[in-house]
Design an enzyme around this catalytic site. Structure first.
Site, PDB file in Angstrom:
ATOM      1  N   ARG A  45       0.818  -1.210   0.000  1.00 65.09           N
ATOM      2  CA  ARG A  45       0.000   0.000   0.000  1.00 65.09           C
ATOM      3  C   ARG A  45       0.849   1.257   0.000  1.00 65.09           C
ATOM      4  O   ARG A  45       0.502   2.272  -0.599  1.00 65.09           O
ATOM      5  CB  ARG A  45      -0.951   0.003   1.206  1.00 65.09           C
ATOM      6  N   TYR A  97     -18.794  13.506 -16.795  1.00 62.25           N
ATOM      7  CA  TYR A  97     -19.080  12.209 -16.198  1.00 62.25           C
ATOM      8  C   TYR A  97     -19.875  12.376 -14.902  1.00 62.25           C
ATOM      9  O   TYR A  97     -19.454  13.084 -13.985  1.00 62.25           O
ATOM     10  CB  TYR A  97     -17.783  11.458 -15.949  1.00 62.25           C
ATOM     11  N   ASP A 170      -9.580  15.079 -17.454  1.00 66.58           N
ATOM     12  CA  ASP A 170      -9.950  13.672 -17.577  1.00 66.58           C
ATOM     13  C   ASP A 170      -9.765  13.293 -19.045  1.00 66.58           C
ATOM     14  O   ASP A 170     -10.514  13.737 -19.915  1.00 66.58           O
ATOM     15  CB  ASP A 170     -11.402  13.479 -17.147  1.00 66.58           C
ATOM     16  N   LYS A 195     -11.701   1.821 -18.881  1.00 70.60           N
ATOM     17  CA  LYS A 195     -12.306   1.996 -20.202  1.00 70.60           C
ATOM     18  C   LYS A 195     -11.323   1.609 -21.312  1.00 70.60           C
ATOM     19  O   LYS A 195     -10.948   0.457 -21.443  1.00 70.60           O
ATOM     20  CB  LYS A 195     -12.795   3.439 -20.340  1.00 70.60           C
TER      21      LYS A 195
END
Length: 352
Positions: A45, A97, A170, A195
């Site tokens: 992490r 979005y 984006d 995507k």
């Protein structure tokens, strides 16, 4: 050979690969949460894994900056919000979005941020906003209306402001092969690699890229605090998808251009939105009832959310609460790798 001299399609294939005799051609999946004491890593992490880093190296090479991989596209926005001070002012496109606007709307309601919405095509309004806001969140093309935003002009206006507002883009729809917003003046680029980068509708993954090393560290620290780390398999799948992005994007874009031109001539279609390249089309039917009927009548093209995979998908976006202001009959169409003539036959039968 200098990697910086490679074309983008070459970097998409070659960047981030292990080097040296005996090394595997593809970076292995490293499903480890913890590492032995005394090395460069202790806990994934905080310290990452070789699989994440290979993906980050490849996407960073394409975008021209330092990339950080996240568990999802929306996690990238959460990281950007995390590094903003309380009360920061953010501008976001009215048509963009719904997930991103939902996160920002929640931050606004809670008093965390002050968020305003602007028409994506009103460049003057964005330039004016650069004088008053701390962050300009852009999409180009926008989701789902496929508006084009003048990134260069807005970033140039932001650069003249004493308070140095950040421009975030984006770049999910355009991909790193379609445009590189950092070279246009943006401070941060984000991707939903779920995507087009992944390309097969089989993973959740996000990426941020910035040319500012300090900003890259801040985003990485936000990932660590939020625990928004990608899975090893997802990072590996994202990297594998990136390797074929250029061929998928080219073929799907050719089909999309053909289908957009045919849809524009169909008597049932009120309007077609297509920016001239890319895999996404938005076409409008007279009302929601007709749009829903067409989506239900399609057989090869699936009615489902998301986009950018090898399969063609449609969705009437206004059914979502966050997209209720989108034209009721607008259908977002993600064009896949099927034969475009088969896709057109499916559309004709459904429209008929």
């Amino acid at each position: 050979m200098d990697e910086n001299k490679w074309s983008p399609r070459t970097r998409a294939v070659a960047a981030g690969r292990p080097q040296g005799p005996g090394e595997p051609l593809n970076v292995p999946i490293v499903p480890a949460s913890t590492f032995g004491a005394g090395g460069d890593r202790a806990y994934s992490r905080e310290d990452g894994t070789p699989t994440w880093e290979a993906l980050e190296e490849a996407v960073g090479s394409l975008e021209g900056g330092y990339a950080t991989a996240f568990a999802s596209g929306i996690a990238t926005l959460a990281a950007v919000v995390d590094i903003l001070p309380v009360g920061a002012k953010v501008a976001v496109p009215t048509f963009s979005y719904a997930g991103s606007r939902g996160v920002l709307a929640h931050a606004h309601r809670s008093g965390r941020l002050i968020v305003s919405e602007l028409d994506p095509g009103d460049t003057d309004a964005w330039i004016d906003a650069a004088a008053t806001v701390d962050l300009l969140w852009l999409e180009s093309p926008t989701n789902p209306t496929l508006d084009i935003i003048d990134i260069k002009a807005i970033a140039a206006a932001a650069s003249t402001q004493p308070h140095a507002p950040k421009v975030v883009v984006d770049n999910t729809f355009a991909t790193p092969l379609g445009q590189q917003p950092l070279s246009m003046g943006a401070a941060i680029v984000v991707h939903s690699a779920t995507k087009l980068i992944g390309g097969h509708s089989d993973l959740l993954l996000g990426l941020t890229v910035t040319a500012d090393e300090g900003l890259a560290k801040a985003l990485r620290d936000a990932r660590t605090r939020g625990g928004a780390t990608p899975g090893a398999l997802e990072a590996w799948l994202g990297l594998r998808g990136l390797r074929t992005l250029h061929v998928r994007l080219a073929e799907q874009s050719r089909s999309a251009a053909l289908l957009a031109s045919r849809l524009a001539e169909h008597h049932s279609v009120v309007k077609v939105r297509y920016p001239g390249e890319g895999v996404m089309i938005a076409f409008e039917l007279p009302d929601a009832e007709q749009a829903d009927r067409v989506c239900a009548a399609l057989t090869l093209i699936r009615s489902a959310t998301s986009l950018g995979g090898v399969e063609s998908l449609v969705e009437r976006r206004a059914w979502l609460a966050g997209d209720a202001h989108v034209p009721a009959g607008l259908i977002r169409f993600s064009v896949g790798l099927e034969d475009p003539e088969d896709l057109w036959t499916d559309l004709l039968e459904a429209l008929g």
